[in-house]
Scaffold this motif. Structure first.
Motif, PDB file in Angstrom:
ATOM      1  N   UNK A  53       0.805  -1.222   0.000  1.00 22.70           N
ATOM      2  CA  UNK A  53       0.000   0.000   0.000  1.00 22.70           C
ATOM      3  C   UNK A  53       0.837   1.270   0.000  1.00 22.70           C
ATOM      4  N   UNK A  54       2.178   1.113   0.092  1.00 26.63           N
ATOM      5  CA  UNK A  54       3.062   2.269  -0.082  1.00 26.63           C
ATOM      6  C   UNK A  54       2.790   2.951  -1.418  1.00 26.63           C
ATOM      7  N   UNK A  55       2.286   2.168  -2.372  1.00 26.19           N
ATOM      8  CA  UNK A  55       2.062   2.650  -3.733  1.00 26.19           C
ATOM      9  C   UNK A  55       0.674   3.271  -3.917  1.00 26.19           C
ATOM     10  N   UNK A  56       0.086   3.817  -2.869  1.00 27.16           N
ATOM     11  CA  UNK A  56      -1.276   4.373  -2.944  1.00 27.16           C
ATOM     12  C   UNK A  56      -1.432   5.362  -4.090  1.00 27.16           C
ATOM     13  N   UNK A  57      -0.490   6.286  -4.234  1.00 25.57           N
ATOM     14  CA  UNK A  57      -0.594   7.301  -5.304  1.00 25.57           C
ATOM     15  C   UNK A  57      -0.543   6.658  -6.688  1.00 25.57           C
ATOM     16  N   UNK A  58       0.413   5.744  -6.864  1.00 23.60           N
ATOM     17  CA  UNK A  58       0.561   5.118  -8.169  1.00 23.60           C
ATOM     18  C   UNK A  58      -0.638   4.227  -8.504  1.00 23.60           C
ATOM     19  N   UNK A  59      -1.143   3.521  -7.511  1.00 22.82           N
ATOM     20  CA  UNK A  59      -2.310   2.679  -7.744  1.00 22.82           C
ATOM     21  C   UNK A  59      -3.505   3.532  -8.157  1.00 22.82           C
ATOM     22  N   UNK A  60      -3.723   4.635  -7.443  1.00 23.30           N
ATOM     23  CA  UNK A  60      -4.843   5.511  -7.767  1.00 23.30           C
ATOM     24  C   UNK A  60      -4.709   6.085  -9.173  1.00 23.30           C
ATOM     25  N   UNK A  61      -3.472   6.298  -9.605  1.00 24.31           N
ATOM     26  CA  UNK A  61      -3.239   6.936 -10.901  1.00 24.31           C
ATOM     27  C   UNK A  61      -3.279   5.941 -12.058  1.00 24.31           C
ATOM     28  N   UNK A  62      -2.717   4.733 -11.859  1.00 22.07           N
ATOM     29  CA  UNK A  62      -2.518   3.806 -12.973  1.00 22.07           C
ATOM     30  C   UNK A  62      -3.526   2.663 -13.067  1.00 22.07           C
ATOM     31  N   UNK A  63      -4.328   2.423 -12.038  1.00 28.90           N
ATOM     32  CA  UNK A  63      -5.112   1.188 -11.994  1.00 28.90           C
ATOM     33  C   UNK A  63      -6.136   1.047 -13.112  1.00 28.90           C
ATOM     34  N   UNK A  64      -6.583   2.139 -13.695  1.00 26.37           N
ATOM     35  CA  UNK A  64      -7.594   2.037 -14.752  1.00 26.37           C
ATOM     36  C   UNK A  64      -6.995   1.713 -16.117  1.00 26.37           C
ATOM     37  N   UNK A  65      -5.685   1.836 -16.245  1.00 25.97           N
ATOM     38  CA  UNK A  65      -5.047   1.637 -17.547  1.00 25.97           C
ATOM     39  C   UNK A  65      -4.013   0.523 -17.561  1.00 25.97           C
ATOM     40  N   UNK A  66      -3.506   0.132 -16.394  1.00 30.87           N
ATOM     41  CA  UNK A  66      -2.431  -0.852 -16.326  1.00 30.87           C
ATOM     42  C   UNK A  66      -2.799  -1.978 -15.358  1.00 30.87           C
ATOM     43  N   UNK A  67      -2.244  -3.138 -15.598  1.00 29.36           N
ATOM     44  CA  UNK A  67      -2.334  -4.200 -14.601  1.00 29.36           C
ATOM     45  C   UNK A  67      -1.220  -3.958 -13.597  1.00 29.36           C
ATOM     46  N   UNK A  68      -1.555  -3.937 -12.324  1.00 30.29           N
ATOM     47  CA  UNK A  68      -0.596  -3.622 -11.274  1.00 30.29           C
ATOM     48  C   UNK A  68      -0.401  -4.823 -10.356  1.00 30.29           C
ATOM     49  N   UNK A  69       0.843  -5.238 -10.198  1.00 31.74           N
ATOM     50  CA  UNK A  69       1.196  -6.295  -9.263  1.00 31.74           C
ATOM     51  C   UNK A  69       2.028  -5.655  -8.159  1.00 31.74           C
ATOM     52  N   UNK A  70       1.427  -5.467  -6.994  1.00 30.23           N
ATOM     53  CA  UNK A  70       2.118  -4.833  -5.870  1.00 30.23           C
ATOM     54  C   UNK A  70       2.522  -5.919  -4.883  1.00 30.23           C
ATOM     55  N   UNK A  71       3.804  -6.176  -4.812  1.00 33.85           N
ATOM     56  CA  UNK A  71       4.287  -7.277  -3.990  1.00 33.85           C
ATOM     57  C   UNK A  71       4.611  -6.837  -2.572  1.00 33.85           C
ATOM     58  N   UNK A  72       4.584  -7.791  -1.667  1.00 31.65           N
ATOM     59  CA  UNK A  72       5.143  -7.625  -0.333  1.00 31.65           C
ATOM     60  C   UNK A  72       6.396  -8.491  -0.285  1.00 31.65           C
ATOM     61  N   UNK A  73       7.543  -7.847  -0.201  1.00 26.62           N
ATOM     62  CA  UNK A  73       8.814  -8.563  -0.213  1.00 26.62           C
ATOM     63  C   UNK A  73       8.879  -9.542   0.958  1.00 26.62           C
ATOM     64  N   UNK A  74       9.612 -10.635   0.769  1.00 27.57           N
ATOM     65  CA  UNK A  74       9.731 -11.647   1.835  1.00 27.57           C
ATOM     66  C   UNK A  74      10.092 -10.989   3.167  1.00 27.57           C
ATOM     67  N   UNK A  75       9.354 -11.392   4.208  1.00 25.18           N
ATOM     68  CA  UNK A  75       9.589 -10.839   5.531  1.00 25.18           C
ATOM     69  C   UNK A  75       8.758  -9.613   5.843  1.00 25.18           C
ATOM     70  N   UNK A  76       8.008  -9.098   4.852  1.00 26.93           N
ATOM     71  CA  UNK A  76       7.183  -7.915   5.056  1.00 26.93           C
ATOM     72  C   UNK A  76       5.707  -8.277   4.967  1.00 26.93           C
TER      73      UNK A  76
END
Length: 213
Positions: free
Chosen positions: A85-108
């Motif tokens: 969810x660190x990517x809140x701004x980018x998700x809000x901006x790109x989600x209607x045009x791009x497929x977004x895969x937002x990962x949680x790195x191992x241990x997070x």
């Protein structure tokens, strides 16, 4: 030029303070994306005094695909400390045009770790997790977008697996070529005191974990 434009937009969204954009970010509700949350069991190496053991770890990620024909797939890799969810701004901006895969790195967050953090955090380990996640999501190739320490991970992923990543966007941390000689973080901290926390976490891990808890 296409990816230069995408990079410019990514920077612009991070720094934007317009009323319209701020409104979208303030309305960002991570719970709305629970329907897109995915988990995959990925092989990982647990290294200890007795040798290497392959174990399974859980990699948690959010697969946002609201467009029937997305322009491209962006794999978003957070920094430290952070989560998808660190990517809140980018998700809000790109989600209607791009497929977004937002990962949680191992241990997070909900992604687990094979064991000792000192031996299970090589770049090759993290790259393997990204590939495992992409295979699970059915993604053959994507554009990597990293923030902070995640940028360096993205650069390394592109070096190791150019067959899976067509472009890289790095925010905050610039591209750093592979060094010929390893320099411990405690020495880098002398030149850049703001990196001292990394040396503390590395050399006094249990104490640092206790403070964070």
């Amino acid at each position: 030029m296409q990816w230069l434009s995408l990079m410019a937009m990514a920077f612009g969204v991070v720094l934007a303070h317009t009323d319209g954009e701020s409104s979208r970010v303030h309305q960002f509700d991570p719970h709305r994306y629970e329907q897109y949350e995915r988990n995959v069991q990925c092989p990982a190496i647990w290294r200890d005094a007795e040798g290497d053991t392959v174990v399974d770890i859980n990699i948690n990620y959010v697969d946002i695909q609201t467009s029937a024909s997305p322009k491209e797939t962006l794999v978003l890799v957070h920094g430290w400390p952070g989560m998808w969810s660190t990517w809140a701004r980018q998700i809000a901006y790109f989600e209607n045009d791009y497929r977004l895969i937002a990962t949680n790195i191992r241990g997070f967050y909900k992604s687990t770790h094979p064991g000792d953090v000192h031996t299970g955090g090589a770049y090759a380990d993290f790259v393997s997790d990204l590939i495992c996640m992409m295979d699970h999501a059915g993604i053959e190739s994507a554009v990597l977008v990293g923030h902070d320490w995640g940028s360096q991970l993205c650069f390394e992923a592109a070096r190791q697996r150019p067959d899976r990543f067509k472009a890289v966007i790095g925010l905050v941390v610039p591209y750093l070529p592979v060094g010929r000689q390893y320099v411990p973080t405690r020495y880098l901290a002398r030149l850049a005191p703001r990196l001292a926390y990394q040396a503390f976490f590395n050399e006094f891990t249990e104490q640092a974990t206790g403070e964070l808890d």
